[in-house]
Design a protein around this motif. Structure first.
Motif, PDB file in Angstrom:
ATOM      1  N   ALA A  22       0.843  -1.198   0.000  1.00  0.00           N
ATOM      2  CA  ALA A  22       0.000   0.000   0.000  1.00  0.00           C
ATOM      3  C   ALA A  22       0.880   1.251   0.000  1.00  0.00           C
ATOM      4  CB  ALA A  22      -0.915  -0.009   1.225  1.00  0.00           C
ATOM      5  N   MET A  23       1.924   1.209   0.809  1.00  0.00           N
ATOM      6  CA  MET A  23       2.806   2.379   0.875  1.00  0.00           C
ATOM      7  C   MET A  23       3.541   2.585  -0.449  1.00  0.00           C
ATOM      8  SD  MET A  23       4.383   2.493   4.719  1.00  0.00           S
ATOM      9  CE  MET A  23       4.756   0.793   4.947  1.00  0.00           C
ATOM     10  N   LEU A  24       4.010   1.473  -0.992  1.00  0.00           N
ATOM     11  CA  LEU A  24       4.742   1.582  -2.256  1.00  0.00           C
ATOM     12  C   LEU A  24       3.832   2.127  -3.358  1.00  0.00           C
ATOM     13  CD1 LEU A  24       7.673   0.917  -3.004  1.00  0.00           C
ATOM     14  CD2 LEU A  24       6.858  -1.206  -4.017  1.00  0.00           C
ATOM     15  N   ARG A  26       1.123   3.980  -2.980  1.00  0.00           N
ATOM     16  CA  ARG A  26       0.826   5.385  -2.722  1.00  0.00           C
ATOM     17  C   ARG A  26       2.032   6.262  -3.105  1.00  0.00           C
ATOM     18  NH1 ARG A  26      -3.123   9.215  -2.267  1.00  0.00           N
ATOM     19  NH2 ARG A  26      -2.560  10.805  -0.769  1.00  0.00           N
ATOM     20  N   LEU A  27       3.218   5.769  -2.783  1.00  0.00           N
ATOM     21  CA  LEU A  27       4.431   6.506  -3.117  1.00  0.00           C
ATOM     22  C   LEU A  27       4.556   6.683  -4.631  1.00  0.00           C
ATOM     23  CD1 LEU A  27       6.894   7.724  -1.650  1.00  0.00           C
ATOM     24  CD2 LEU A  27       8.126   5.625  -2.191  1.00  0.00           C
ATOM     25  N   PHE A  28       4.240   5.610  -5.344  1.00  0.00           N
ATOM     26  CA  PHE A  28       4.282   5.667  -6.807  1.00  0.00           C
ATOM     27  C   PHE A  28       3.290   6.703  -7.315  1.00  0.00           C
ATOM     28  CE2 PHE A  28       2.940   4.429 -11.040  1.00  0.00           C
ATOM     29  CZ  PHE A  28       4.159   4.202 -11.677  1.00  0.00           C
ATOM     30  N   LEU A  30       2.062   9.330  -5.755  1.00  0.00           N
ATOM     31  CA  LEU A  30       2.451  10.712  -5.421  1.00  0.00           C
ATOM     32  C   LEU A  30       3.631  11.184  -6.262  1.00  0.00           C
ATOM     33  CD1 LEU A  30       2.302  10.847  -1.503  1.00  0.00           C
ATOM     34  CD2 LEU A  30       0.702  11.847  -3.114  1.00  0.00           C
ATOM     35  N   GLN A  31       4.629  10.327  -6.393  1.00  0.00           N
ATOM     36  CA  GLN A  31       5.880  10.824  -6.977  1.00  0.00           C
ATOM     37  C   GLN A  31       5.987  10.607  -8.477  1.00  0.00           C
ATOM     38  OE1 GLN A  31       8.865   8.997  -4.238  1.00  0.00           O
ATOM     39  NE2 GLN A  31       9.103  11.138  -3.647  1.00  0.00           N
ATOM     40  N   VAL A  32       5.453   9.508  -8.936  1.00  0.00           N
ATOM     41  CA  VAL A  32       5.609   9.210 -10.362  1.00  0.00           C
ATOM     42  C   VAL A  32       4.385   9.682 -11.140  1.00  0.00           C
ATOM     43  CG1 VAL A  32       6.073   7.424 -12.062  1.00  0.00           C
ATOM     44  CG2 VAL A  32       7.075   7.269  -9.778  1.00  0.00           C
ATOM     45  N   SER A  34       1.794  11.693 -10.041  1.00  0.00           N
ATOM     46  CA  SER A  34       1.385  13.090  -9.830  1.00  0.00           C
ATOM     47  C   SER A  34       2.565  13.997  -9.533  1.00  0.00           C
ATOM     48  CB  SER A  34       0.399  13.192  -8.667  1.00  0.00           C
ATOM     49  OG  SER A  34      -0.454  12.096  -8.624  1.00  0.00           O
TER      50      SER A  34
END
Lengths: 713, 383
Positions: A22-24, A26-28, A30-32, A34
């Motif tokens: 889930a964290m990975l 979400r990180l994707f 946010l950063q990739v 958006s």
């Protein structure tokens, strides 16, 4: 390990794995997915635009002399976000500032409030910008005041002082021209959301007049330095920087000297009308070049000081601008005032009559009064003039001839049961003269006047039917006279019908007909120039600071008036006879310049605030020289009395200045246009001498920074 | 008969280390190194601009790590099975610390919670961090008691376990520290589940957690600031200046890092201090902004590696006490990691819990490294 334990262990492992995934994920996201969006968001958090206002272009007259110019000033600002954090909301600080700059605390308080923060009755002078920018409270601070603030930031927290350009209207020739030039102010919240043009929060924009109309040329492009700041607003680096580009200069057709003379003539005419016992609440005067439609001077009375905005309006000043008691000085009577044209309208009636087949060279009977049905219409001067030529009828301003013609045409068109395609000579001709349509002058908020034709009648009826049909319950008790009740009853059933009274009144420019002084001037200029209606133009050209011409505004025709050459000849002769043997003959007796014109005395319905009946509208519409017309000059004084005794006198005073008439003699050296006609080229703009002249009165300041930080909208 | 050879201390130290689970050690070492860089990056520029020592935080962070590593090593020395004997003492100390924090004059209030005891020299300790260890050890001991008899824990054992954990949990709730309460509660449920206790207990506890959370919000047991934080999680505009602002800033900071990041020490959001508590609770935003998806994704993978190895240790041991200790530590770290990183990315409501091995903060660093030591301890004794 028991079975259950083993199973649960797997569940726990799956749970931890899913948390990691889930964290990975979400990180994707946010950063990739958006990343770009958040990079933009971050930039707007970190960056601040420091805006250096561009020097606003000058507005100059037809000789290149400035009428509006930026000069150095000193602004005092109040940062509400800092004051708001104080226990007393900054009251003590504001009181100190008020004392320092010498204004009342109450006025200063209002200047620092958003309009929405104040009760409606107390909004005048309020701040119409936003709270996120330092609020300017005066731009006329002295260097000593500014230094006091800058050196004592401990007792003046949140108060800033910086040099700024101030819009100044130097009145080099004594002109006021407030209604032409307009004024400037800070950008509003609406401007900032404008999608067609990017504004910055401490920018100055034109609010009305030429300042508004030609804002895009005058404004220039502010210099913007984008800096990166931290959470405490400390600047850490500079991202981008552009230098300000000064605005372009606007060359007008206005001649500042003529403008000053026109204003002076208008003011003295208003005062003399008052001396004669008229209320004379307001007035307008216009001078136009008949060959081009260029506006050479345009005055409105009462007026105001356009410099007071930059000084910081006091509440009293702001209220006075729009107060009825002071005659609403903010309103430009020349383009916004609508009045019954009265007898000046007879030039249109002549053209209508010619189309209806009347012989302009025949004789007509001018009785004291005429009676149609049970209504009696009579001349102003209460005596019968006998039979006369139509030209004389214009000269002496006989009304009854026009009543009769108007009535006869109305009957021919079917009277109360109008024909399917009525001729409507009077209405249709008036429309071709531009009555009821704005002239298109290059100034904001021009009024259109009113053409009370059949279509208007019907629209008006639909709008007001309810009122007339419930007249007894809706009208004021004082208006419940048997006569008015009867009229209302009639209006309720068939108020859309053009009645005999409407047609008769329209023929002499009374009744529901309304016209603005600029429309009147344009029509008389058209008669003078042989029939071309020009779009009135105030601006002549837009010129870059280096002298390059960007825009060169050519005269623009908006049509021909429907008058044949012979009709025009008749009008020229008739209008000339007005000043030689007619209503204005005594005013222009032995005047060295041949002037043609027409007086008008418009009856006004209704009463003044104090209950007195309204005095008539005084008109004089003219052009000169009669044989080779150059100028159309119109003056109108609301409640000014007779056209001849009030406005014609005022118009003569304007001609005195134009032609250099002193004591019935033309002295060319005293004429405003020595060549006899207004200049046509684009003048060289000389801002230097004006700046130097003014610089003696304004102390130069070069302390502190010249800019201030504002958040990006 | 065995001949005892006298070993030199360094040699024994190295031998011990060499028997550690290396992947676990590697992941922790990498996370510690990563965290050190991030703490430095989070504070260096700001402190420099304020004319303070730019290395102030990173120096203290390294000291904390060194102390924590010593504690971890110390934890591995005693056979964890012997630790069972000391468990009541550890538990008692944990409760005492929590009581001290609530005592006026001893505990200090930060961000609305009484969670710290200030010590001389600018240091302070957070008893709740260490209480996590005492709760995990206490529960493991009680639930593993019957294993010697070859039986799963009885209802009575579960009840006992719950009651001894209830006291520290209540004390932590009184601080109030919602984040730690949730993490410990989650760890307890997972340990009970893995212990082989009747499934109804797990189901009942999960239900209780849902109802309890609901009741806490409704009844006003939760403080206003906790509710505000929760509201701003659901609706970031509810409290734009405070919690909502922080969460929005955190998300923007991470997102703006993009794939490659802005480079260590070069994050404008970080250097501008737009995110609060950057070196502690919001440290992940620094990773996100300055190292991008590559760096922060790597950090997640390191955590993943850690959990994988920890689970292997838990599965390999035949001893229930050891396994429960491992599972307890795993659950603690996993939920704390998820709560912390999830909060910065807007997946979880805002609570003030540090990121294991990474965040600046002595108590947390000590506690997590002791947890790491416990895992290695179980690993060492399960061969």
């Amino acid at each position: 390990m028991s079975q259950r334990s083993r199973l649960n262990m797997i569940v726990v492992q799956a749970l931890v794995l899913s948390l990691m995934l889930a964290m990975l994920g979400r990180l994707f996201y946010l950063q990739v997915a958006s990343g770009l969006k958040y990079q933009n968001d971050a930039l707007s958090i970190q960056s601040r635009d420091i805006v250096t206002p561009a020097v606003r272009g000058a507005i100059v007259d037809d000789t290149g002399a400035p009428m509006a110019i930026d000069r150095p000033g000193m602004v005092i600002t109040v940062d509400r976000s800092i004051l708001g954090k104080m226990p007393d909301k900054g009251e003590a600080v504001l009181k100190r500032v008020a004392k320092l700059i010498g204004i009342k605390y109450g006025d200063l308080y209002i200047r620092t409030r958003l309009c929405g923060e104040l009760p409606i009755a107390k909004r005048t002078g309020c701040w119409n910008g936003t709270l996120y920018q330092p609020v300017p409270v005066t731009k006329e601070a002295t260097e000593a005041q500014a230094l006091k603030i800058l050196e004592n930031s401990d007792i003046f927290p949140g108060i800033g002082a910086a040099p700024v350009p101030i819009r100044s209207y130097p009145a080099l020739s004594g002109e006021n021209a407030a209604h032409i030039l307009g004024y400037v102010g800070s950008v509003t919240a609406e401007d900032l959301t404008n999608t067609t043009k990017q504004y910055y929060q401490n920018e100055t924009v034109g609010k009305t007049g030429l300042e508004f109309q030609y804002d895009k040329y005058l404004q220039g492009i502010p210099g913007v330095k984008t800096v990166i700041v931290d959470r405490t607003e400390n600047v850490t680096s500079t991202a981008t920087q552009t230098n300000p580009i000064p605005g372009n200069n606007l060359v007008t057709n206005i001649n500042a000297k003529l403008q000053a003379a026109t204003e002076k003539a208008l003011a003295s005419t208003v005062l003399s009308a008052r001396a004669q016992g008229n209320k004379a609440d307001s007035g307008a005067a216009i001078v136009m070049d008949v060959h081009t439609g260029r506006v050479l001077a345009m005055a409105s009375y009462p007026t105001y000081d356009p410099n007071m905005w930059q000084k910081g309006l006091t509440t009293a000043q702001a209220q006075a601008l729009f107060s009825d008691a002071d005659g609403v000085p903010a309103l430009s009577r020349a383009i916004d005032g609508e009045y019954a044209p009265a007898s000046t309208f007879k030039v249109l009636s002549v053209v209508a009559a010619s189309h209806a087949g009347y012989n302009l060279n025949a004789n007509y009977n001018c009785p004291y009064s005429v009676k149609f049905g049970n209504q009696i219409f009579h001349n102003d001067d209460s005596q019968s003039q006998g039979t006369m030529s139509l030209q004389t009828a214009i000269a002496v301003s006989c009304d009854t001839i026009w009543y009769q013609i108007g009535y006869d045409q109305w009957v021919k068109d079917g009277g109360l049961t109008p024909k399917k395609n009525p001729n409507d000579y009077f209405f249709k001709n008036a429309a071709l003269f531009g009555i009821g349509q704005p002239t298109g002058i290059d100034l904001p908020s021009e009024a259109s006047g009113r053409l009370p034709d059949r279509a208007w009648k019907l629209a008006y009826y639909k709008q007001n039917k309810n009122f007339y049909c419930n007249y007894t319950s809706r009208a004021r008790p004082s208006d419940l006279t048997p006569f008015l009740i009867a009229v209302a009853k009639e209006d309720c059933t068939d108020g859309y019908i053009v009645r005999a009274g409407d047609a008769v009144n329209f023929a002499i420019g009374q009744g529901d007909a309304l016209i603005t002084p600029i429309q009147m001037t344009d029509i008389y200029a058209a008669i003078a120039n042989g029939g071309t209606l020009y779009t009135p133009e105030v601006a002549r050209a837009v010129v870059k600071p280096d002298g390059t011409t960007i825009e060169n505004y050519k005269p623009q025709s908006r049509g021909k008036i429907p008058a044949s050459a012979s009709t025009l000849n008749f009008l020229h002769a008739a209008l000339r006879s007005v000043t030689t043997s007619g209503t204005a003959a005594s005013v222009f007796a032995s005047y060295p310049v041949a002037v043609s014109g027409k007086t008008g005395t418009g009856q006004v319905q209704g009463r003044n605030a104090n209950g007195t009946a309204k005095d008539p509208t005084s008109w004089f519409a003219s052009y000169a020289p009669s044989n080779k017309p150059e100028y159309a000059v119109v003056m109108m004084v609301s409640q000014g009395g007779y056209g001849a005794s009030t406005s014609a006198v005022g118009v003569k005073e304007i001609y005195d200045s134009i032609f250099g008439v002193v004591g019935n003699k033309v002295i060319p050296a005293k004429a405003i246009f020595p060549s006899g006609a207004p200049p046509t080229g684009i003048p060289t703009i000389d801002l230097q001498s004006a700046t130097l002249k003014k610089a003696n009165t304004v102390k130069k300041v070069n302390t502190a920074k010249t800019t201030k930080t504002v958040k990006k909208p | 008969m065995t001949i005892f050879r006298q070993e030199t201390r360094p040699r024994r130290f190295l031998r011990n280390i060499s028997r550690f689970d290396h992947w676990l050690s590697f992941s922790v070492a990498a996370l510690l190194l990563f965290g050190t860089l991030l703490v430095w990056a989070a504070t260096k520029n700001w402190f420099a601009s304020q004319h303070l020592d730019p290395q102030y935080y990173v120096k203290r962070h390294v000291i904390n790590i060194l102390i924590g590593l010593a504690l971890a090593y110390g934890t591995t020395l005693i056979d964890y099975r012997l630790l069972r004997a000391y468990t009541p003492i550890v538990w008692g100390l944990g409760v005492l610390g929590l009581l001290a924090v609530l005592t006026p004059g001893i505990g200090s209030t930060v961000n609305g919670a009484k969670a710290w005891i200030a010590l001389p020299g600018g240091f302070d300790i957070q008893p709740a961090e260490l209480a996590k260890i005492s709760v995990i050890l206490g529960i493991s001991m009680l639930l593993a008691e019957r294993r010697s008899l070859g039986a799963d824990p009885s209802d009575k054992d579960v009840l006992k376990a719950l009651s001894i954990s209830a006291i520290p949990i209540l004390l932590i709730m009184l601080q109030p520290d919602l984040g730690t309460t949730l993490i410990i509660s989650a760890a307890i449920v997972i340990m009970i589940a893995v212990s082989g206790a009747p499934t109804r207990w797990v189901a009942a506890l999960l239900l209780l957690a849902v109802l309890g959370g609901f009741a806490a919000v409704k009844s006003g047991v939760m403080s206003e600031y906790q509710i505000k934080r929760l509201q701003s999680f659901v609706d970031p505009n509810a409290d734009p200046q405070q919690s909502g602002y922080q969460l929005r800033q955190a998300r923007i900071t991470i997102g703006s890092g993009g794939i490659l990041g802005r480079g260590l020490f070069h994050g404008p959001q970080t250097n501008g201090r737009f995110v609060p508590e950057q070196q502690t609770d919001f440290i992940f935003t620094v990773a996100g902004e300055e190292t991008g998806f590559i760096g922060s994704g790597l950090m997640l993978l390191l955590f993943g590696l850690f959990f994988w190895r920890a689970f292997l240790i838990a599965q390999r041991t035949s001893d229930l006490f050891g396994r429960l200790v491992c599972v307890g530590v795993i659950a603690w770290f996993a939920f704390q990691t998820f709560e912390n990183i999830g909060m910065t990315m807007g997946l979880m409501p805002m609570t003030g819990v540090p990121l294991p091995f990474v965040s600046y903060g002595g108590s947390s660093m000590f506690a997590t490294l002791i947890g790491f030591g416990l895992l290695q301890n179980v690993h060492l004794r399960s061969r």
